[in-house]
Design a protein around this motif. Structure first.
Motif, PDB file in Angstrom:
ATOM      1  N   LEU A  22       0.610  -1.088  -0.633  1.00 56.06           N
ATOM      2  CA  LEU A  22      -0.645  -0.327  -0.151  1.00 56.06           C
ATOM      3  C   LEU A  22       0.636   0.791  -0.076  1.00 56.06           C
ATOM      4  CD1 LEU A  22      -2.850  -0.684   2.602  1.00 56.06           C
ATOM      5  CD2 LEU A  22      -3.189  -0.936   0.061  1.00 56.06           C
ATOM      6  N   GLU A  35       1.562   1.829  -3.506  1.00 59.81           N
ATOM      7  CA  GLU A  35       1.162   2.063  -4.398  1.00 59.81           C
ATOM      8  C   GLU A  35       0.179   3.821  -4.272  1.00 59.81           C
ATOM      9  OE1 GLU A  35      -1.838  -1.049  -3.865  1.00 59.81           O
ATOM     10  OE2 GLU A  35      -0.795  -2.325  -5.313  1.00 59.81           O
ATOM     11  N   ALA A  36       0.180   3.764  -3.217  1.00 60.64           N
ATOM     12  CA  ALA A  36      -0.234   5.368  -2.891  1.00 60.64           C
ATOM     13  C   ALA A  36       0.613   6.169  -3.565  1.00 60.64           C
ATOM     14  CB  ALA A  36      -0.203   5.156  -1.598  1.00 60.64           C
ATOM     15  N   GLU A  65      -5.781   7.794  -6.874  1.00 57.90           N
ATOM     16  CA  GLU A  65      -7.206   7.111  -7.262  1.00 57.90           C
ATOM     17  C   GLU A  65      -7.450   7.679  -8.700  1.00 57.90           C
ATOM     18  OE1 GLU A  65      -9.132   7.493  -3.871  1.00 57.90           O
ATOM     19  OE2 GLU A  65      -8.086   5.847  -3.369  1.00 57.90           O
ATOM     20  N   ARG A  87       2.317   6.948 -12.965  1.00 54.59           N
ATOM     21  CA  ARG A  87       2.184   5.815 -13.079  1.00 54.59           C
ATOM     22  C   ARG A  87       2.485   4.303 -13.492  1.00 54.59           C
ATOM     23  NH1 ARG A  87      -3.302   3.119 -12.132  1.00 54.59           N
ATOM     24  NH2 ARG A  87      -4.015   5.551 -11.221  1.00 54.59           N
ATOM     25  N   THR A  91      -5.559   1.051   5.823  1.00 56.22           N
ATOM     26  CA  THR A  91      -5.384   2.295   4.957  1.00 56.22           C
ATOM     27  C   THR A  91      -4.150   3.579   5.045  1.00 56.22           C
ATOM     28  OG1 THR A  91      -8.000   2.512   4.845  1.00 56.22           O
ATOM     29  CG2 THR A  91      -6.417   4.388   4.081  1.00 56.22           C
ATOM     30  N   ARG A  94      -3.693  11.375  -1.223  1.00 53.64           N
ATOM     31  CA  ARG A  94      -3.134   9.605  -1.555  1.00 53.64           C
ATOM     32  C   ARG A  94      -3.157   9.274  -0.191  1.00 53.64           C
ATOM     33  NH1 ARG A  94       3.471  11.526  -1.968  1.00 53.64           N
ATOM     34  NH2 ARG A  94       2.542  12.906  -0.416  1.00 53.64           N
ATOM     35  N   HIS A  95      -4.327   7.963  -0.648  1.00 54.22           N
ATOM     36  CA  HIS A  95      -4.001   6.958   0.483  1.00 54.22           C
ATOM     37  C   HIS A  95      -4.740   6.009  -0.537  1.00 54.22           C
ATOM     38  CE1 HIS A  95      -9.004   7.729  -0.518  1.00 54.22           C
ATOM     39  NE2 HIS A  95      -8.922   8.708  -0.128  1.00 54.22           N
ATOM     40  N   ARG A  96      -4.316   4.386  -0.054  1.00 54.07           N
ATOM     41  CA  ARG A  96      -4.764   2.984  -0.132  1.00 54.07           C
ATOM     42  C   ARG A  96      -5.500   2.165   0.523  1.00 54.07           C
ATOM     43  NH1 ARG A  96      -4.952   5.059  -4.875  1.00 54.07           N
ATOM     44  NH2 ARG A  96      -3.457   3.999  -6.665  1.00 54.07           N
ATOM     45  N   SER A  97      -6.042   1.590   0.209  1.00 52.75           N
ATOM     46  CA  SER A  97      -6.678   0.422   1.635  1.00 52.75           C
ATOM     47  C   SER A  97      -7.033  -0.935   0.863  1.00 52.75           C
ATOM     48  CB  SER A  97      -8.077   0.784   2.032  1.00 52.75           C
ATOM     49  OG  SER A  97      -8.653   2.404   2.050  1.00 52.75           O
TER      50      SER A  97
END
Length: 279
Positions: A16, A19-20, A25, A59, A140, A273-276
């Motif tokens: 995470l 990716e974040a 997103e 990306r 997260t 930015r955030h990823r879960s």
């Protein structure tokens, strides 16, 4: 009782982190593209074109969206019927260590706020943990850069200040931030609770899907009013002037004492930015 190993948590946190910091997103990308269409300033449109190009290149190349890869803020929702075999917090910190090393992400954390010696691996994380029903673990990771965090603020208003006082304070924070928080912003607002609860609400507000409306009708109405008012300030993308200073305003509320009205504003730059993940 379901059991998961601490090593599983470490691996997910590491993923995470990478990716974040690399991929925005889709909701944020759509908001930036919509802002490009709304923006009337030539300089503002040029800035938004560059932000979109930067996101695409990050990306494609697997490189960080921003050189400030932030303090790793980690939110954990731990099911009350879940058993973790091992040390949960140690597993999270190890995930941060591995993710930042493997992703070639900048280490920005100092071991002590006064002696300022870098820890070298971006640990420790800032961890917020909540017990929830069930047997799952939701993780997260929200890397938070210093530019926007430094321009955030909290104020203990008087109840008599009311909603107009809240609006004045939020606009004051955004206007004072100017270009320093790297607009267009996502503005998280926490109202109620106590001093620390309001600050946490404001940061949690930044985790919502971009542009979603608060469940509370008064908070939802306030979000719309604040977004319109902020975008009349003329700060614009990266502070160079224009219509789009904020992509969204998210407000979260909580009951509070009859004699207080805590309000926190947590700004997030355009790199929201955030990823879960759920285990």
């Amino acid at each position: 009782m379901r059991t998961i190993a601490a090593e599983e948590i470490t691996a997910v946190v590491a993923r995470l982190c990478r990716e974040a910091n690399v991929a925005l997103e889709e909701g944020v990308l759509r908001a930036l593209a919509e802002a490009r269409e709304q923006e009337e300033s030539p300089q503002g449109r040029d800035v938004l074109d560059k932000l979109l190009a930067n996101a695409r290149l990050a990306r494609e190349e697997g490189m960080p969206l921003c050189q400030d890869t932030g303090v790793a803020v980690v939110f954990l929702e731990v099911g009350q019927d879940l058993h973790i075999a091992g040390d949960l917090e140690a597993a999270v910190h190890e995930g941060i260590r591995q993710g930042y090393r493997e992703g070639y992400l900048r280490a920005s954390v100092v071991r002590h706020p006064l002696d300022r010696v870098n820890t070298g691996d971006n640990t420790p994380a800032v961890i917020h943990c909540r017990i929830v029903p069930g047997d799952r673990l939701k993780i997260t990771v929200a890397p938070k850069g210093a530019g926007s965090e430094n321009m955030s603020a909290l104020r203990m208003l008087k109840p008599a200040d009311g909603v107009e006082g809240v609006k004045r304070f939020v606009l004051e924070v955004v206007e004072k931030a100017g270009p320093n928080a790297c607009p267009p912003l996502v503005v998280g607002v926490g109202i109620g609770g106590t001093m620390e609860k309001a600050a946490l609400l404001a940061k949690e507000a930044l985790l919502r899907s971009l542009g979603s409306r608060a469940a509370d009708p008064l908070a939802a109405a306030l979000e719309e009013e604040l977004l319109a008012a902020i975008n009349c300030l003329g700060i614009g993308p990266l502070g160079l002037g224009g219509r789009v200073t904020a992509l969204a305003v998210h407000v979260e509320v909580y009951p509070c004492h009859i004699a207080s009205l805590p309000v926190a504003v947590n700004l997030n730059c355009h790199v929201a930015r955030h990823r879960s993940a759920e285990l």
